[in-house]
Design a protein around this motif. Structure first.
Motif, PDB file in Angstrom:
ATOM      1  N   UNK A 120       9.123 -19.243  -0.901  1.00 49.33           N
ATOM      2  CA  UNK A 120       8.187 -18.927  -2.022  1.00 49.33           C
ATOM      3  C   UNK A 120       6.970 -18.474  -1.396  1.00 49.33           C
ATOM      4  N   UNK A 121       6.580 -17.360  -0.833  1.00 54.07           N
ATOM      5  CA  UNK A 121       5.461 -16.708  -0.194  1.00 54.07           C
ATOM      6  C   UNK A 121       5.360 -15.503  -0.634  1.00 54.07           C
ATOM      7  N   UNK A 122       3.771 -15.140  -0.207  1.00 54.24           N
ATOM      8  CA  UNK A 122       3.528 -13.679  -0.548  1.00 54.24           C
ATOM      9  C   UNK A 122       2.838 -13.191   0.999  1.00 54.24           C
ATOM     10  N   UNK A 123       3.098 -11.869   1.084  1.00 59.34           N
ATOM     11  CA  UNK A 123       2.735 -11.506   2.386  1.00 59.34           C
ATOM     12  C   UNK A 123       1.961 -10.287   2.426  1.00 59.34           C
ATOM     13  N   UNK A 124       0.769 -10.139   2.901  1.00 58.47           N
ATOM     14  CA  UNK A 124      -0.070  -8.828   3.008  1.00 58.47           C
ATOM     15  C   UNK A 124      -0.384  -8.518   4.304  1.00 58.47           C
ATOM     16  N   UNK A 125      -0.091  -7.206   4.633  1.00 52.93           N
ATOM     17  CA  UNK A 125      -0.572  -6.537   5.993  1.00 52.93           C
ATOM     18  C   UNK A 125      -1.241  -5.307   5.858  1.00 52.93           C
ATOM     19  N   UNK A 126      -2.528  -5.504   6.578  1.00 59.35           N
ATOM     20  CA  UNK A 126      -3.225  -4.286   6.648  1.00 59.35           C
ATOM     21  C   UNK A 126      -3.383  -3.787   8.110  1.00 59.35           C
ATOM     22  N   UNK A 127      -3.117  -2.411   8.214  1.00 52.13           N
ATOM     23  CA  UNK A 127      -3.099  -1.948   9.424  1.00 52.13           C
ATOM     24  C   UNK A 127      -2.381  -0.515   9.605  1.00 52.13           C
ATOM     25  N   UNK A 128      -2.565   0.348  10.612  1.00 53.08           N
ATOM     26  CA  UNK A 128      -1.872   1.492  10.738  1.00 53.08           C
ATOM     27  C   UNK A 128      -1.774   1.471  12.228  1.00 53.08           C
ATOM     28  N   UNK A 129      -0.908   2.499  12.697  1.00 53.46           N
ATOM     29  CA  UNK A 129      -0.291   2.911  14.014  1.00 53.46           C
ATOM     30  C   UNK A 129       0.814   3.397  14.138  1.00 53.46           C
ATOM     31  N   UNK A 130       1.634   2.853  14.888  1.00 51.12           N
ATOM     32  CA  UNK A 130       2.992   3.662  15.172  1.00 51.12           C
ATOM     33  C   UNK A 130       3.931   3.690  13.897  1.00 51.12           C
ATOM     34  N   UNK A 131       4.252   5.032  13.692  1.00 50.83           N
ATOM     35  CA  UNK A 131       5.072   5.132  12.527  1.00 50.83           C
ATOM     36  C   UNK A 131       6.416   4.466  12.309  1.00 50.83           C
ATOM     37  N   UNK A 132       7.042   3.876  13.292  1.00 51.47           N
ATOM     38  CA  UNK A 132       8.066   3.212  13.010  1.00 51.47           C
ATOM     39  C   UNK A 132       7.753   1.560  12.274  1.00 51.47           C
ATOM     40  N   UNK A 133       6.664   1.624  12.813  1.00 57.42           N
ATOM     41  CA  UNK A 133       6.236   0.121  11.790  1.00 57.42           C
ATOM     42  C   UNK A 133       5.595   0.328  10.352  1.00 57.42           C
ATOM     43  N   UNK A 134       4.981   1.406  10.272  1.00 54.62           N
ATOM     44  CA  UNK A 134       4.328   1.964   8.947  1.00 54.62           C
ATOM     45  C   UNK A 134       5.654   2.245   8.073  1.00 54.62           C
ATOM     46  N   UNK A 135       6.428   3.162   8.431  1.00 55.09           N
ATOM     47  CA  UNK A 135       7.839   3.119   7.640  1.00 55.09           C
ATOM     48  C   UNK A 135       8.408   2.008   7.273  1.00 55.09           C
ATOM     49  N   UNK A 136       8.600   1.157   7.993  1.00 58.43           N
ATOM     50  CA  UNK A 136       9.552   0.135   7.934  1.00 58.43           C
ATOM     51  C   UNK A 136       8.565  -0.913   6.824  1.00 58.43           C
ATOM     52  N   UNK A 137       7.354  -0.834   6.845  1.00 55.02           N
ATOM     53  CA  UNK A 137       6.771  -1.766   6.058  1.00 55.02           C
ATOM     54  C   UNK A 137       6.552  -1.086   4.565  1.00 55.02           C
ATOM     55  N   UNK A 138       6.401   0.185   4.622  1.00 49.04           N
ATOM     56  CA  UNK A 138       6.405   1.014   3.273  1.00 49.04           C
ATOM     57  C   UNK A 138       7.944   0.668   2.658  1.00 49.04           C
ATOM     58  N   UNK A 139       8.938   0.979   3.307  1.00 50.17           N
ATOM     59  CA  UNK A 139      10.263   0.691   2.609  1.00 50.17           C
ATOM     60  C   UNK A 139      10.479  -0.636   2.283  1.00 50.17           C
ATOM     61  N   UNK A 140       9.786  -1.721   3.217  1.00 46.99           N
ATOM     62  CA  UNK A 140       9.807  -3.289   2.644  1.00 46.99           C
ATOM     63  C   UNK A 140       9.232  -3.511   1.366  1.00 46.99           C
ATOM     64  N   UNK A 141       8.047  -2.901   1.224  1.00 48.49           N
ATOM     65  CA  UNK A 141       7.333  -3.186   0.057  1.00 48.49           C
ATOM     66  C   UNK A 141       8.053  -2.462  -1.164  1.00 48.49           C
TER      67      UNK A 141
END
Length: 474
Positions: free
Chosen positions: A321-342
């Motif tokens: 029972x948590x909420x997680x917020x990530x702010x940042x940019x960089x390597x596309x592999x992580x950006x794509x992963x977090x977009x899909x996770x959202x």
């Protein structure tokens, strides 16, 4: 004592990372301690016009760059009691962006030489010239080769700080004569691993080499952390010192920060963080629940920031029972992963692409837990800022994270740490933090300890002053 602080970027003129924060804060702390500290940096195209309007033109110089000479205009500005010199050359610096140009080696060779050439023209002879990172690493080299015995330059000591050893200024050997402009019989000062290495030149020629935390100074002697520089650093370990960076506690102040919705102090931290959390949840389209622990990350999306660990356990974490917020940019592999996770966890997770300073401050003020699981971290400032806003840090014990965050398991600390680069160990540390969040008494105590911890530049400035005085005593 007079110090000239040499940096390729400095707040408020131009910034791309932590070096700019250091160059904008440490000299100010020095001035408060009656040290005559001034800063010199390039005059980039991105320097805001309102700051340009308050600059004064001092003089123009002809600066040698190998076999040619280049114009350099010297401008002076004053910010928070600190004098800044901004060196102008439109060919080198009238461009978009600070770094990443094809001729960066030449641009910063010019800058390093211009720093020394300007000294007779500004009425300020420093006792210490303090250079930072590879962009100004040729200053101690040029001083030792061409200026140490010149009239008006005698007796100056040089200090070089490594902020991130990964970026060394590595180029081909042809630069020795065509760009650096030094005789080939002295090439051993810059030659390293078959090429030119600007950082190596500074390590060889500076009177003292510092890093941005004591643990990072130790780690740089280990091949795992040193990016190939461990042999030269081991050979010169006698001149290596680690001094932990600080943060600008006037700027990062939850009582006066205009970026946050509800200012607060340690006396009303619970109410203040609750109001900020509600506002952030509404902005990011997360359910505005007061009872759910909010975990925040403000980071570059790069592998050494520990994001592989986050990827490995994030679904397990979001099952809680948590909420997680990530702010940042960089390597596309992580950006794509977090977009899909959202897309799969819209009520529990929000990824904010890019770096938005006012949103970063809102996350620091709103989050209950701040996660920083870096594989390596020379110093790190985000964990200190989070503490300033009463947010419990969860960090891996590396570099400045180890030096700045004390685990609360000993009864005296204020954060949650883990040693090995292991996803399970990180998740266990997060669970410990969630346990503290669930206990109101523990949470209140840890928030108070976080906010009362001294992360100011005053402590660091005092250590640098002691180091400078030791150098000057010989």
């Amino acid at each position: 004592m007079k110090v000239l602080y040499v940096a390729s970027e400095a707040v408020p003129f131009a910034a791309s990372g932590g070096l700019a924060d250091v160059a904008g804060s440490l000299p100010k702390a020095m001035r408060k301690r009656l040290v005559g500290c001034r800063v010199v940096m390039p005059l980039y195209e991105c320097v805001p016009q309102e700051l340009r309007d308050n600059m004064t033109f001092l003089t123009s110089l002809s600066v040698p760059v190998a076999w040619r000479r280049q114009y350099c205009g010297v401008f002076e500005a004053k910010v928070d009691g600190v004098i800044y010199y901004l060196l102008d050359n439109q060919y080198y610096f009238k461009r978009q962006g600070i770094y990443g140009h094809y001729d960066d080696a030449e641009r910063f060779a010019f800058f390093s030489r211009a720093v020394l050439e300007m000294l007779p023209h500004i009425g300020f002879k420093p006792d210490i010239i303090h250079s930072n990172d590879w962009q100004s690493a040729l200053v101690p080299l040029y001083y030792s080769l061409y200026y140490a015995t010149r009239e008006g330059y005698e007796g100056i000591k040089t200090v070089f700080t490594i902020h991130n050893v990964q970026y060394q200024g590595k180029y081909g050997m042809e630069l020795i004569e065509d760009v650096i402009g030094m005789p080939m019989d002295q090439r051993q000062l810059v030659e390293y691993d078959g090429g030119v290495n600007y950082m190596k030149a500074a390590i060889e020629t500076a009177d003292c080499v510092t890093t941005v935390s004591p643990t990072y100074a130790e780690e740089l002697l280990d091949p795992w952390f040193s990016w190939g520089m461990d042999p030269i650093l081991q050979a010169r370990s006698w001149k290596l010192h680690g001094i932990l960076n600080g943060i600008d506690v006037d700027s990062y102040n939850p009582e006066t920060d205009p970026s946050i919705v509800a200012p607060f102090t340690v006396e009303n931290v619970e109410e203040g963080k609750a109001a900020n959390k509600k506002a952030l949840q509404e902005r990011l389209n997360l359910p505005p629940r007061a009872d759910v622990p909010l975990i925040g990350m403000v980071t570059r999306l790069a592998s050494h920031k520990g994001l592989d660990l986050v990827k490995y356990i994030v679904e397990d974490l979001l099952s809680r029972d948590v909420q997680l917020v990530i702010l940042g940019s960089g390597e596309w592999v992580y950006e794509n992963f977090f977009r899909e996770l959202q897309g799969r966890y819209p009520e529990k997770f929000c990824y904010c692409a890019g770096f938005v300073p006012e949103l970063a401050r809102k996350i620091y003020a709103s989050a209950d837990i701040f996660l920083m699981p870096s594989k390596s971290e020379p110093c790190g400032l985000a964990q200190m800022v989070a503490c300033r806003y009463g947010t419990l840090p969860v960090v891996r014990e590396t570099g400045g994270l180890k030096d700045s965050i004390r685990d609360c398991g000993d009864g005296e600390g204020f954060g949650f740490t883990f040693k090995t680069y292991n996803a399970g160990d990180m998740l266990y540390a997060i669970d410990r933090a969630l346990g503290a969040y669930a206990n109101k008494k523990d949470l209140a105590l840890l928030r108070e300890r976080c906010m009362n911890e001294d992360f100011s530049w005053g402590r660091s400035a005092n250590e640098y002053i002691r180091l400078y005085k030791t150098l000057l005593k010989g």
